[in-house]
Write a protein that holds these residues in place. Structure first.
Motif, PDB file in Angstrom:
ATOM      1  N   ALA A 146       0.820  -1.217   0.000  1.00  0.00           N
ATOM      2  CA  ALA A 146       0.000   0.000   0.000  1.00  0.00           C
ATOM      3  C   ALA A 146       0.854   1.268   0.000  1.00  0.00           C
ATOM      4  CB  ALA A 146      -0.960   0.008   1.188  1.00  0.00           C
ATOM      5  N   GLY A 147       2.137   1.130  -0.366  1.00  0.00           N
ATOM      6  CA  GLY A 147       3.023   2.292  -0.389  1.00  0.00           C
ATOM      7  C   GLY A 147       3.459   2.770   0.978  1.00  0.00           C
ATOM      8  N   ILE A 148       3.191   1.975   2.035  1.00  0.00           N
ATOM      9  CA  ILE A 148       3.495   2.379   3.403  1.00  0.00           C
ATOM     10  C   ILE A 148       4.779   1.689   3.851  1.00  0.00           C
ATOM     11  CG2 ILE A 148       2.628   2.602   5.747  1.00  0.00           C
ATOM     12  CD1 ILE A 148       0.978   4.005   3.521  1.00  0.00           C
ATOM     13  N   PRO A 149       5.799   2.444   4.251  1.00  0.00           N
ATOM     14  CA  PRO A 149       7.105   1.855   4.578  1.00  0.00           C
ATOM     15  C   PRO A 149       7.160   1.267   5.983  1.00  0.00           C
ATOM     16  CG  PRO A 149       7.218   4.232   4.815  1.00  0.00           C
ATOM     17  CD  PRO A 149       5.825   3.922   4.327  1.00  0.00           C
ATOM     18  N   PHE A 150       6.461   0.137   6.191  1.00  0.00           N
ATOM     19  CA  PHE A 150       6.506  -0.494   7.508  1.00  0.00           C
ATOM     20  C   PHE A 150       7.878  -1.118   7.772  1.00  0.00           C
ATOM     21  CE2 PHE A 150       1.800  -0.721   6.849  1.00  0.00           C
ATOM     22  CZ  PHE A 150       1.427  -0.014   7.977  1.00  0.00           C
ATOM     23  N   GLU A 151       8.487  -1.705   6.738  1.00  0.00           N
ATOM     24  CA  GLU A 151       9.791  -2.349   6.900  1.00  0.00           C
ATOM     25  C   GLU A 151      10.800  -1.654   5.991  1.00  0.00           C
ATOM     26  OE1 GLU A 151       9.596  -6.547   6.409  1.00  0.00           O
ATOM     27  OE2 GLU A 151       7.838  -6.762   7.711  1.00  0.00           O
ATOM     28  N   ILE A 152      11.845  -1.087   6.588  1.00  0.00           N
ATOM     29  CA  ILE A 152      12.794  -0.286   5.828  1.00  0.00           C
ATOM     30  C   ILE A 152      14.222  -0.580   6.282  1.00  0.00           C
ATOM     31  CG2 ILE A 152      11.180   1.632   5.454  1.00  0.00           C
ATOM     32  CD1 ILE A 152      12.519   3.052   7.807  1.00  0.00           C
ATOM     33  N   ASN A 153      15.177  -0.196   5.443  1.00  0.00           N
ATOM     34  CA  ASN A 153      16.585  -0.208   5.865  1.00  0.00           C
ATOM     35  C   ASN A 153      16.872   1.055   6.675  1.00  0.00           C
ATOM     36  OD1 ASN A 153      17.126  -2.630   4.582  1.00  0.00           O
ATOM     37  ND2 ASN A 153      17.618  -1.634   2.653  1.00  0.00           N
ATOM     38  N   HIS A 154      16.552   2.181   6.096  1.00  0.00           N
ATOM     39  CA  HIS A 154      16.658   3.467   6.780  1.00  0.00           C
ATOM     40  C   HIS A 154      15.891   4.499   5.963  1.00  0.00           C
ATOM     41  CE1 HIS A 154      20.048   3.754   3.897  1.00  0.00           C
ATOM     42  NE2 HIS A 154      19.693   5.013   3.836  1.00  0.00           N
ATOM     43  N   VAL A 155      15.777   5.695   6.501  1.00  0.00           N
ATOM     44  CA  VAL A 155      15.073   6.778   5.812  1.00  0.00           C
ATOM     45  C   VAL A 155      16.022   7.963   5.673  1.00  0.00           C
ATOM     46  CG1 VAL A 155      13.056   8.300   5.806  1.00  0.00           C
ATOM     47  CG2 VAL A 155      12.901   6.031   6.841  1.00  0.00           C
TER      48      VAL A 155
END
Length: 242
Positions: free
Chosen positions: A163-172
Motif C-alpha cells: 500500500a506504499g506504506i514503509p513499515f519495513e525499511i533499511n533506513h530513511v
C-alpha cells in the motif's frame, strides 16, 4: 563548531558544541529568518543543526518544547482514534487508499508500536485528501535519494512496499533541496527530524501537505497558542479527536 564537525563523531566535544550553539542562537535565527540561506550553505556554516541532538535543542530554544517527547506522547494518544476514523472512510479514491493502508497494517505485528504510529501518520494525508507522493517516497538504492526534490522523506527498502506504506525499511533519508541531510532507522523518527528541520531552518510546509504539517504543529504539538485559524477539514478532525 565547524572544526569540531570535521572530526569523527566520537572525537567531537559535544559540550563545547552545545555551549557555542547556545551563545550563537540569536545570531543564527536572525541570519536564517532574514536571509534564508541555501541548505548547502547552512550545512557548511551550522553543521550542528543537522545533528539530531542539537536539532532538538534548537527546536527547544525556539518553542520551549521537547520535540520527540511531545510528538510521540501526543501521537500515541491519538493513534487509536485516528485508526478508528480511517476505518469509517471507505469511499472515493482516498478512501480506497486508506482501506489498502489498513489491510497492510493488519499484516503487521500489533505489539510493534512503530507500525501503529506509521499507519496513523501515513493515513493522515489520505484522510485529509492530500497528495503525499512528492514528499513521502521509497527507493531501493541509496543513490536515488539525492534526487528527490526540495523536501522529502525517502525510505530505502529491500522489496515491495504494501500500500506504499514503509513499515519495513533499511533506513530513511531526510532530503532538503535535493540533498540528504539526515538519516534515521525509523520512518516516524525521520518525520520528527524533518519537522524539526522545517522549524529550525524556517522552511515553509510543502504546499500539497500543508494540512498534514499543520496538524502536527497545532493538534499534536499545540504550538499555535490557540491563535491559528485552522482550515475547516483540520478543525473538523481536531473536533473528532477531542
Amino acid at each position: 563548531m565547524v572544526e569540531q564537525f570535521k572530526k569523527a563523531s566520537a572525537e567531537r566535544d559535544m559540550i563545547l558544541i552545545h555551549q557555542n550553539m547556545q551563545r550563537t542562537f540569536a545570531l543564527r535565527r536572525e541570519e536564517i529568518v532574514s536571509s534564508a540561506p541555501p541548505i548547502g550553505e547552512l550545512k557548511a556554516r551550522w553543521p550542528a543543526l543537522f545533528c539530531e541532538a542539537q536539532l532538538y535543542s534548537e527546536f527547544h530554544r525556539i518553542t520551549n518544547h521537547n520535540l520527540p517527547f511531545a510528538f510521540f506522547a501526543a501521537l500515541d494518544n491519538y493513534t487509536p482514534k485516528l485508526l478508528k476514523l480511517y476505518k469509517k472512510r471507505k469511499t472515493g479514491i482516498f478512501g480506497e487508499k486508506i482501506e489498502q493502508l489498513l489491510l497492510a497494517y493488519e499484516e503487521q505485528d500489533k505489539n510493534n508500536i512503530g507500525a501503529a504510529r506509521t499507519a496513523a501518520l501515513a493515513g493522515l494525508p489520505l484522510y485529509l485528501k492530500e497528495d503525499s507522493s512528492e514528499v513521502f517516497k521509497t527507493c531501493k538504492e541509496e543513490s536515488e535519494a539525492d534526487q528527490e526534490g526540495p523536501v522529502a522523506l525517502v525510505a530505502v527498502v529491500n522489496g515491495e512496499v504494501p500500500a506504499g506504506i514503509p513499515f519495513e525499511i533499511n533506513h530513511v533519508s531526510v532530503v532538503l533541496e535535493g540533498q540528504v541531510v539526515m538519516y534515521h532507522r525509523s520512518w516516524t523518527d525521520s518525520l520528527v527530524g524533518l519537522f524539526g528541520l522545517m522549524y529550525a531552518l524556517h522552511l515553509s510546509y510543502p504546499e500539497k501537505l500543508s494540512g498534514f504539517f499543520e496538524f502536527i504543529q497545532v493538534v499534536l504539538l499545540k504550538l499555535d497558542d490557540g491563535r491559528k485559524q485552522l482550515k475547516p477539514k483540520l478543525q473538523a478532525l481536531r473536533n473528532e479527536l477531542e
